[in-house]
Write a protein that holds these residues in place. Structure first.
Motif, PDB file in Angstrom:
ATOM      1  N   LEU A 268       0.781  -1.015  -0.052  1.00 56.62           N
ATOM      2  CA  LEU A 268      -0.013   0.004   0.047  1.00 56.62           C
ATOM      3  C   LEU A 268       0.978   1.319  -0.018  1.00 56.62           C
ATOM      4  CD1 LEU A 268      -3.038  -0.574   2.412  1.00 56.62           C
ATOM      5  CD2 LEU A 268      -3.166  -0.090  -0.046  1.00 56.62           C
ATOM      6  N   ALA A 269       1.869   1.209   0.778  1.00 58.00           N
ATOM      7  CA  ALA A 269       2.613   2.521   0.729  1.00 58.00           C
ATOM      8  C   ALA A 269       3.659   2.476  -0.718  1.00 58.00           C
ATOM      9  CB  ALA A 269       3.902   2.114   2.091  1.00 58.00           C
ATOM     10  N   SER A 270       3.793   1.423  -1.093  1.00 59.57           N
ATOM     11  CA  SER A 270       4.448   1.708  -2.439  1.00 59.57           C
ATOM     12  C   SER A 270       3.495   2.527  -3.651  1.00 59.57           C
ATOM     13  CB  SER A 270       5.100   0.190  -2.967  1.00 59.57           C
ATOM     14  OG  SER A 270       5.860  -0.241  -2.078  1.00 59.57           O
ATOM     15  N   LEU A 271       2.167   1.712  -3.541  1.00 60.60           N
ATOM     16  CA  LEU A 271       1.167   2.286  -4.490  1.00 60.60           C
ATOM     17  C   LEU A 271       0.919   3.629  -4.057  1.00 60.60           C
ATOM     18  CD1 LEU A 271      -1.539  -0.437  -4.628  1.00 60.60           C
ATOM     19  CD2 LEU A 271       0.010   0.162  -6.444  1.00 60.60           C
ATOM     20  N   ALA A 299      -8.142   5.222  -1.175  1.00 57.52           N
ATOM     21  CA  ALA A 299      -7.987   3.853  -1.048  1.00 57.52           C
ATOM     22  C   ALA A 299      -6.745   3.280  -0.537  1.00 57.52           C
ATOM     23  CB  ALA A 299      -8.430   3.185  -2.487  1.00 57.52           C
ATOM     24  N   VAL A 300      -5.626   3.909  -1.137  1.00 58.17           N
ATOM     25  CA  VAL A 300      -4.384   3.420  -0.718  1.00 58.17           C
ATOM     26  C   VAL A 300      -3.594   3.931   0.645  1.00 58.17           C
ATOM     27  CG1 VAL A 300      -4.040   2.524  -3.054  1.00 58.17           C
ATOM     28  CG2 VAL A 300      -3.190   5.028  -2.065  1.00 58.17           C
ATOM     29  N   SER A 301      -4.558   5.002   1.211  1.00 60.04           N
ATOM     30  CA  SER A 301      -3.736   5.669   2.159  1.00 60.04           C
ATOM     31  C   SER A 301      -4.613   5.479   3.572  1.00 60.04           C
ATOM     32  CB  SER A 301      -3.476   7.226   2.075  1.00 60.04           C
ATOM     33  OG  SER A 301      -4.685   7.813   1.748  1.00 60.04           O
ATOM     34  N   VAL A 302      -5.771   5.849   3.523  1.00 56.99           N
ATOM     35  CA  VAL A 302      -6.665   5.810   4.631  1.00 56.99           C
ATOM     36  C   VAL A 302      -6.688   4.454   5.325  1.00 56.99           C
ATOM     37  CG1 VAL A 302      -8.961   6.046   5.275  1.00 56.99           C
ATOM     38  CG2 VAL A 302      -8.165   7.638   3.602  1.00 56.99           C
ATOM     39  N   ILE A 364       7.695   6.794   1.030  1.00 61.55           N
ATOM     40  CA  ILE A 364       8.990   5.966   0.680  1.00 61.55           C
ATOM     41  C   ILE A 364       9.866   5.689   2.014  1.00 61.55           C
ATOM     42  CG2 ILE A 364      11.446   6.415  -0.228  1.00 61.55           C
ATOM     43  CD1 ILE A 364       9.859   8.299  -2.482  1.00 61.55           C
ATOM     44  N   ALA A 365       9.838   6.257   3.033  1.00 62.21           N
ATOM     45  CA  ALA A 365      10.315   5.943   4.249  1.00 62.21           C
ATOM     46  C   ALA A 365       9.724   4.807   4.905  1.00 62.21           C
ATOM     47  CB  ALA A 365      10.293   7.370   5.301  1.00 62.21           C
ATOM     48  N   LEU A 366       8.370   4.937   4.812  1.00 62.62           N
ATOM     49  CA  LEU A 366       7.738   3.767   5.356  1.00 62.62           C
ATOM     50  C   LEU A 366       7.896   2.545   4.494  1.00 62.62           C
ATOM     51  CD1 LEU A 366       5.710   2.445   7.096  1.00 62.62           C
ATOM     52  CD2 LEU A 366       3.760   3.369   5.533  1.00 62.62           C
ATOM     53  N   VAL A 367       8.149   2.545   3.307  1.00 62.47           N
ATOM     54  CA  VAL A 367       8.517   1.213   2.139  1.00 62.47           C
ATOM     55  C   VAL A 367       9.968   0.650   2.840  1.00 62.47           C
ATOM     56  CG1 VAL A 367       8.902   0.446   0.027  1.00 62.47           C
ATOM     57  CG2 VAL A 367       6.851   1.863   0.480  1.00 62.47           C
TER      58      VAL A 367
END
Length: 424
Positions: A268-271, A299-302, A364-367
């Motif tokens: 999700l973080a990548s998307l 859809a990809v962040s919440v 990006i940091a999360l990925v």
């Protein structure tokens, strides 16, 4: 669903509070932009809200112990109602920042009381059903009131008057309810050592998601205005973010229950990174594509915060979910006080589109961190079920069906090291 019918008055109050609070935040961003507030001033409005929110998590339980749920709810609703109307009476950024602190404090307490009340009526057999209905009320009211914002002229007194009426009406079903008052809610304490012991990825993820979410909620009006759209369009964009998140919660939760949850968080973080770079371009085409961009990014962040909560619960000791989840909540809120300030400075230097480039950097940091953790630890053998989350409130975690019933027993000591297995 008999228990849901008995909770009708509380669910009605929750719908009015959730809807009015979301509409209030967006309205202030829109009106602040019209009034010529600097980006940093608008950012401070969100920062102030989360500052008050954290204080509410800490002090409202003490007030409830002293005078009871209904009296505290009445007092907080009155203050929140007065704060809403005061924005239209005195249009100064410093005054709005003060009132946002008060609003954050009040809404942390108001929603804590409602959610604890609902939790007290639910049982282990129907808790999941009750939470599902509660989440539907949450999603629906938040989306509906954002979509309603374009109906009002943000430069007029009217939308602030409507907010005041909605908050005042939310007081009525709670004040007149015949449901017995619940147990006093526990304040969610931030224990960084415990959170890191349970799951470094969940702890880091909660903070990074707080940075990101507070940035796009707070600075959305400036982003939309920078694209040349009228102020009223902001409500539709924010509503699309919420609705997109609501649609994605269940399928993403189902997938995360079937596989290593870290893969879903990283995916999700990548998307989110890809979409964050694309949102400014897509949103600039037309109002329709603006709403589509909001829907896709929502859809990809919440859903991400709900996934980090589920991941932490996979590794927490039984009987510690409320403490662990509440700590994640306050970590999210603490980071959220910083996000809008950084975003506003970057937008001032590089333009309004840089809001989503800042959000891309966060993801990006999360990925990167997620991939590092994935290489270091294996997935747990057993996992808790995913539970959808949109609102971040302390009382919601007591309603969580993953919660161990033993947590309600005061004679059960809470372990200091809330970890079941290796850190992930």
């Amino acid at each position: 669903m008999k228990v849901v019918a008995s909770l009708g008055s509380l669910l009605l109050a929750a719908a009015l509070l959730f809807g009015s609070n979301g509409m209030h935040s967006t309205l202030l961003g829109v009106r602040g932009t019209i009034e010529g507030f600097a980006g940093a001033e608008i950012a401070l409005l969100m920062t102030a809200y989360f500052g008050g929110f954290i204080l509410g998590c800490r002090f409202v339980p003490r007030f409830i112990r002293q005078v009871g749920h209904i009296r505290v709810f009445t007092a907080l609703a009155s203050v929140a109602s007065a704060a809403a109307i005061s924005h239209a009476l005195f249009v100064e950024s410093w005054f709005w920042i003060i009132t946002r602190i008060a609003t954050g404090f009040c809404f942390a307490g108001l929603q804590m009381i409602i959610e604890s009340w609902i939790n007290d009526r639910a049982t282990n057999e129907n808790r999941g059903q009750v939470l599902s209905v509660y989440r539907i009320v949450d999603f629906t009211s938040a989306t509906f009131f954002q979509a309603l914002l374009p109906v009002f002229n943000p430069e007029s007194f009217v939308p602030f008057g409507v907010l005041t009426i909605l908050i005042s009406f939310a007081l009525v079903p709670v004040a007149l309810t015949r449901i017995e008052a619940p147990k006093v809610p526990k304040s969610a304490k931030l224990d960084l050592k415990r959170l890191w012991t349970v799951s470094p990825l969940a702890a880091a993820g909660a903070a990074l998601i707080g940075l990101s979410a507070s940035s796009y909620w707070a600075m959305g009006p400036i982003f939309v205005s920078g694209l040349g759209y009228p102020a009223e369009t902001t409500g539709l964009f924010v509503g699309a973010l919420i609705f997109g998140g609501a649609l994605a919660q269940w399928p993403l939760g189902w997938v995360s229950d079937k596989t290593d949850r870290r893969y879903v968080i990283i995916g999700l973080a990548s998307l989110a990174v890809v979409l964050a770079f694309l949102v400014p371009t897509i949103a600039a085409v037309s109002q329709t594509t603006l709403i589509l961009a909001g829907l896709m990014f929502g859809a990809v962040s919440v859903p991400s915060f709900g996934l980090t909560i589920a991941h932490a619960n996979d590794h927490a000791e039984p009987g510690t979910s409320v403490a662990v989840n509440g700590g994640l909540l306050l970590l999210y809120g603490s980071a959220a006080t910083i996000g809008p300030i950084v975003a506003s400075q970057l937008m001032g230097l590089f333009g309004s589109n840089f809001l989503y480039y800042w959000i891309a950097i966060i993801h990006i940091a999360l990925v990167v961190f997620g991939l590092l953790r994935l290489r270091q630890r294996a997935a747990p053998e057993t996992r808790e079920d995913y539970v959808p989350v949109l609102r971040t409130q302390p009382g919601m975690f007591e309603l969580d069906p993953r919660r161990d019933p033993e947590e309600d027993r005061p004679d059960i000591p809470q372990p200091e090291d809330a970890v079941a297995g290796e850190r992930v």
